[in-house]
Write a protein that holds these residues in place. Structure first.
Motif, PDB file in Angstrom:
ATOM      1  N   SER A  18      14.468 -16.591 -15.733  1.00 52.25           N
ATOM      2  CA  SER A  18      14.473 -16.391 -17.187  1.00 52.25           C
ATOM      3  C   SER A  18      13.047 -16.266 -17.726  1.00 52.25           C
ATOM      4  O   SER A  18      12.786 -15.497 -18.659  1.00 52.25           O
ATOM      5  CB  SER A  18      15.215 -17.539 -17.887  1.00 52.25           C
ATOM      6  OG  SER A  18      14.454 -18.739 -17.871  1.00 52.25           O
ATOM      7  N   TRP A  19      12.101 -17.007 -17.142  1.00 49.47           N
ATOM      8  CA  TRP A  19      10.697 -16.892 -17.562  1.00 49.47           C
ATOM      9  C   TRP A  19      10.174 -15.467 -17.286  1.00 49.47           C
ATOM     10  O   TRP A  19       9.484 -14.891 -18.118  1.00 49.47           O
ATOM     11  CB  TRP A  19       9.839 -17.890 -16.804  1.00 49.47           C
ATOM     12  CG  TRP A  19      10.089 -19.328 -17.123  1.00 49.47           C
ATOM     13  CD1 TRP A  19      10.774 -19.832 -18.185  1.00 49.47           C
ATOM     14  CD2 TRP A  19       9.625 -20.450 -16.364  1.00 49.47           C
ATOM     15  NE1 TRP A  19      10.781 -21.199 -18.146  1.00 49.47           N
ATOM     16  CE2 TRP A  19      10.077 -21.613 -17.044  1.00 49.47           C
ATOM     17  CE3 TRP A  19       8.889 -20.597 -15.197  1.00 49.47           C
ATOM     18  CZ2 TRP A  19       9.801 -22.908 -16.570  1.00 49.47           C
ATOM     19  CZ3 TRP A  19       8.606 -21.872 -14.722  1.00 49.47           C
ATOM     20  CH2 TRP A  19       9.067 -23.018 -15.406  1.00 49.47           C
ATOM     21  N   LEU A  20      10.508 -14.944 -16.109  1.00 45.53           N
ATOM     22  CA  LEU A  20      10.061 -13.595 -15.764  1.00 45.53           C
ATOM     23  C   LEU A  20      10.646 -12.566 -16.730  1.00 45.53           C
ATOM     24  O   LEU A  20       9.940 -11.668 -17.209  1.00 45.53           O
ATOM     25  CB  LEU A  20      10.467 -13.261 -14.328  1.00 45.53           C
ATOM     26  CG  LEU A  20       9.680 -13.966 -13.221  1.00 45.53           C
ATOM     27  CD1 LEU A  20      10.347 -13.750 -11.872  1.00 45.53           C
ATOM     28  CD2 LEU A  20       8.233 -13.461 -13.189  1.00 45.53           C
ATOM     29  N   LYS A  21      11.919 -12.694 -17.029  1.00 43.78           N
ATOM     30  CA  LYS A  21      12.566 -11.752 -17.959  1.00 43.78           C
ATOM     31  C   LYS A  21      11.918 -11.829 -19.333  1.00 43.78           C
ATOM     32  O   LYS A  21      11.674 -10.804 -19.984  1.00 43.78           O
ATOM     33  CB  LYS A  21      14.062 -12.053 -18.050  1.00 43.78           C
ATOM     34  CG  LYS A  21      14.850 -11.701 -16.797  1.00 43.78           C
ATOM     35  CD  LYS A  21      16.321 -12.036 -16.971  1.00 43.78           C
ATOM     36  CE  LYS A  21      17.142 -11.635 -15.746  1.00 43.78           C
ATOM     37  NZ  LYS A  21      18.583 -11.994 -15.903  1.00 43.78           N
ATOM     38  N   ASN A  22      11.622 -13.057 -19.785  1.00 47.72           N
ATOM     39  CA  ASN A  22      10.989 -13.228 -21.098  1.00 47.72           C
ATOM     40  C   ASN A  22       9.584 -12.634 -21.122  1.00 47.72           C
ATOM     41  O   ASN A  22       9.054 -12.321 -22.194  1.00 47.72           O
ATOM     42  CB  ASN A  22      10.919 -14.709 -21.466  1.00 47.72           C
ATOM     43  CG  ASN A  22      12.283 -15.306 -21.762  1.00 47.72           C
ATOM     44  OD1 ASN A  22      13.230 -14.579 -22.065  1.00 47.72           O
ATOM     45  ND2 ASN A  22      12.390 -16.621 -21.650  1.00 47.72           N
ATOM     46  N   SER A  23       8.975 -12.490 -19.939  1.00 47.96           N
ATOM     47  CA  SER A  23       7.630 -11.916 -19.846  1.00 47.96           C
ATOM     48  C   SER A  23       7.665 -10.406 -19.637  1.00 47.96           C
ATOM     49  O   SER A  23       6.617  -9.789 -19.430  1.00 47.96           O
ATOM     50  CB  SER A  23       6.849 -12.580 -18.704  1.00 47.96           C
ATOM     51  OG  SER A  23       6.705 -13.968 -18.946  1.00 47.96           O
ATOM     52  N   GLY A  24       8.869  -9.844 -19.641  1.00 51.78           N
ATOM     53  CA  GLY A  24       8.999  -8.393 -19.533  1.00 51.78           C
ATOM     54  C   GLY A  24       9.313  -7.870 -18.152  1.00 51.78           C
ATOM     55  O   GLY A  24       9.351  -6.651 -17.941  1.00 51.78           O
ATOM     56  N   ALA A  25       9.536  -8.764 -17.192  1.00 50.30           N
ATOM     57  CA  ALA A  25       9.909  -8.302 -15.850  1.00 50.30           C
ATOM     58  C   ALA A  25      11.326  -7.729 -15.874  1.00 50.30           C
ATOM     59  O   ALA A  25      12.145  -8.105 -16.717  1.00 50.30           O
ATOM     60  CB  ALA A  25       9.829  -9.452 -14.859  1.00 50.30           C
ATOM     61  N   LYS A  26      11.597  -6.822 -14.962  1.00 59.14           N
ATOM     62  CA  LYS A  26      12.920  -6.199 -14.858  1.00 59.14           C
ATOM     63  C   LYS A  26      13.626  -6.773 -13.626  1.00 59.14           C
ATOM     64  O   LYS A  26      13.256  -6.458 -12.492  1.00 59.14           O
ATOM     65  CB  LYS A  26      12.784  -4.687 -14.753  1.00 59.14           C
ATOM     66  CG  LYS A  26      12.135  -4.066 -15.994  1.00 59.14           C
ATOM     67  CD  LYS A  26      11.960  -2.569 -15.844  1.00 59.14           C
ATOM     68  CE  LYS A  26      11.311  -1.979 -17.101  1.00 59.14           C
ATOM     69  NZ  LYS A  26      11.120  -0.510 -16.979  1.00 59.14           N
ATOM     70  N   VAL A  27      14.583  -7.626 -13.876  1.00 62.72           N
ATOM     71  CA  VAL A  27      15.282  -8.307 -12.785  1.00 62.72           C
ATOM     72  C   VAL A  27      16.710  -7.788 -12.715  1.00 62.72           C
ATOM     73  O   VAL A  27      17.445  -7.817 -13.716  1.00 62.72           O
ATOM     74  CB  VAL A  27      15.289  -9.836 -12.999  1.00 62.72           C
ATOM     75  CG1 VAL A  27      15.936 -10.533 -11.806  1.00 62.72           C
ATOM     76  CG2 VAL A  27      13.870 -10.356 -13.220  1.00 62.72           C
ATOM     77  N   ALA A  28      17.099  -7.296 -11.552  1.00 62.64           N
ATOM     78  CA  ALA A  28      18.444  -6.749 -11.379  1.00 62.64           C
ATOM     79  C   ALA A  28      19.497  -7.832 -11.610  1.00 62.64           C
ATOM     80  O   ALA A  28      19.245  -9.018 -11.387  1.00 62.64           O
ATOM     81  CB  ALA A  28      18.573  -6.158  -9.975  1.00 62.64           C
ATOM     82  N   ASP A  29      20.660  -7.416 -12.037  1.00 59.70           N
ATOM     83  CA  ASP A  29      21.760  -8.346 -12.280  1.00 59.70           C
ATOM     84  C   ASP A  29      22.080  -9.132 -11.014  1.00 59.70           C
ATOM     85  O   ASP A  29      22.168  -8.558  -9.911  1.00 59.70           O
ATOM     86  CB  ASP A  29      23.019  -7.585 -12.728  1.00 59.70           C
ATOM     87  CG  ASP A  29      22.867  -7.003 -14.127  1.00 59.70           C
ATOM     88  OD1 ASP A  29      21.943  -7.435 -14.832  1.00 59.70           O
ATOM     89  OD2 ASP A  29      23.674  -6.125 -14.491  1.00 59.70           O
TER      90      ASP A  29
END
Length: 472
Positions: free
Chosen positions: A428-439
């Motif tokens: 969730s931290w990575l996503k909040n930082s703009g990373a694109k994480v596959a489902d």
């Protein structure tokens, strides 16, 4: 009065029935063991306290007490409250920067239920990095020192038990203290208490020369602090604020600046964290007031009507789930520690206890509970703190609480749930930082890289497609 006379006067004459048949050296060893028990608590008081614990257990089944939520002056939530997080975080980081904060870790447990012979803190929950609980937590301290520009290393006091002390220290040496200075880490042991038969009348023996003894519960922290002169060490190092947590919570925000700032800003002497109860039936101790004093109340002590009561916002009135994560001011410990050690109640746990029968010379392993182990609860000191000096901070369970209590295959609080909670938070931290994480993909973020989601902007637009990725 001799040690033998002390125990006989306390009704423990059975301990000496075969004493004269032992070799002289064994007799001497037995007396030394009894002397060490008596040094902590006199035999007479030990028997008296066991009887009082039995009475307390009966009294706790009664419901003629006034249980209410903590008042608003003592209770605050930081869930969806970024303003409070920022304000308190600044205060806490400044206290850390000035070298006023110490951390106490309660790490006396063994990993028996996890199928491990090592201390629980050595356990690897299956992260891609293979890091143990100890390493995750130690690296959080390291990262926080860097983040705050700490003038001095954060002292880390680790309470072990007799069975885990040696292995714990060896593990820290083997792992080179996870990048920390060995000088900032202090190990000390919690105490033990003898066990009784089910009536609370006779002490049980483990061998011809020793009593059955077991750890004295998480409330034993206070006596361990006293006996090991830890508070004196706080004073010598200029420590004003203490963060305490348990080793089995993989999400614990070690030396959490927000929690520290909450206590500092409000002038609390003792504060505790809580997570919101999932629903009224969740079996968890609750932080509340009992007859106007702060306490932890067991769910079994609350009537269904009280448990289901809601406020105007539709939240449970009694929703503050206890996670055994506390703040103490050093001033409070200096004032109250001695009284806590002498006045805290004991509680009973009925257990199957292997014991040595000195009449038959045989050791018995019962199949049903046959004895009482005494323990103390860390929250039993809460009522001694004035309500205006006691605080409770509600935090997000998904960010701060995932305990490791049970082995693989159990329904909850196991290595799999701890691993998933840890990876989900980092992802969730990575996503909040703009990373694109596959489902469906979970990524581990090293605690040396980020303490609470900061310093991850370099992963903006980076694509993560595979489980088991580790970033540091």
């Amino acid at each position: 009065m001799s040690i033998m006379e002390e125990f006989i006067k306390a009704g423990q004459g059975h301990l000496f029935e075969q004493l004269d048949q032992l070799p002289v050296e064994d007799q001497k060893h037995f007396m030394e063991n009894l002397k060490s028990v008596s040094a902590r608590i006199s035999p007479k008081k030990l028997v008296h306290d066991c009887k009082e614990a039995l009475k307390l257990a009966a009294a706790n089944s009664k419901t003629d007490i006034c249980i209410e939520p903590l008042p608003e002056s003592s209770y605050e939530s930081i869930i969806d409250n970024e303003k409070a997080r920022a304000k308190y975080g600044d205060l806490g980081r400044e206290a850390i920067r000035r070298g006023e904060v110490a951390v106490i870790l309660m790490a006396g447990g063994q990993g028996t239920r996890l199928g491990s012979l090592k201390p629980k803190g050595c356990y690897d929950i299956g992260l891609p990095s293979g890091k143990s609980l100890f390493q995750i937590q130690g690296e959080k301290i390291l990262r926080l020192q860097e983040l705050t520009g700490a003038q001095k290393p954060i002292p880390w006091y680790i309470m072990t038990s007799e069975p885990t002390r040696k292995n714990t220290e060896e593990f820290f040496v083997e792992k080179e203290y996870f990048g920390l200075s060995p000088k900032q880490v202090t190990f000390f042991n919690q105490g033990t208490l003898p066990a009784f038969d089910l009536k609370g009348e006779e002490l049980l023996m483990s061998s011809p020369t020793a009593l059955v003894q077991s750890p004295d519960g998480n409330g034993g922290l206070y006596r361990a602090l006293k006996d090991n002169c830890i508070v004196d060490d706080f004073v010598a190092k200029g420590i004003k604020h203490v963060y305490m947590y348990c080793v089995d919570n993989v999400l614990s925000k070690v030396a959490d600046p927000v929690f520290l700032g909450f206590a500092i800003e409000n002038g609390f002497d003792l504060a505790t964290k809580a997570v919101r109860k999932r629903d009224f039936s969740e079996s968890v101790g609750l932080i509340a007031t009992k007859d106007g004093k702060p306490c932890v109340i067991e769910y079994s002590e609350i009537s269904p009507e009280l448990a289901q009561g809601q406020n105007k916002d539709g939240l449970l009135n009694l929703r503050a789930g206890n996670i055994v994560n506390h703040y103490y001011s050093v001033d409070l410990l200096k004032r109250e520690l001695y009284d806590w050690c002498n006045n805290m109640p004991f509680h009973i746990a009925k257990k199957k206890i292997s014991f040595y029968d000195n009449k038959t010379g045989e050791t018995y392993k019962p199949t049903e509970p046959n004895g009482i182990k005494l323990e103390q609860f860390i929250f039993d000191v809460f009522p001694s703190v004035p309500l205006e000096k006691f605080g409770c901070l509600e935090v997000d369970r998904t960010e701060e609480f995932s305990p490791l209590k049970n082995g693989l295959g159990s329904s909850n609080d196991n290595p799999a749930t701890s691993r998933e909670a840890y990876l989900t938070l980092g992802t969730s931290w990575l996503k909040n930082s703009g990373a694109k994480v596959a489902d469906g993909v979970l990524v581990e973020v090293s605690s040396t890289l980020s303490y609470a989601g900061e310093q991850l902007s370099q992963f903006k637009d980076v694509q993560f497609n595979e489980n088991g990725t580790f970033v540091d």
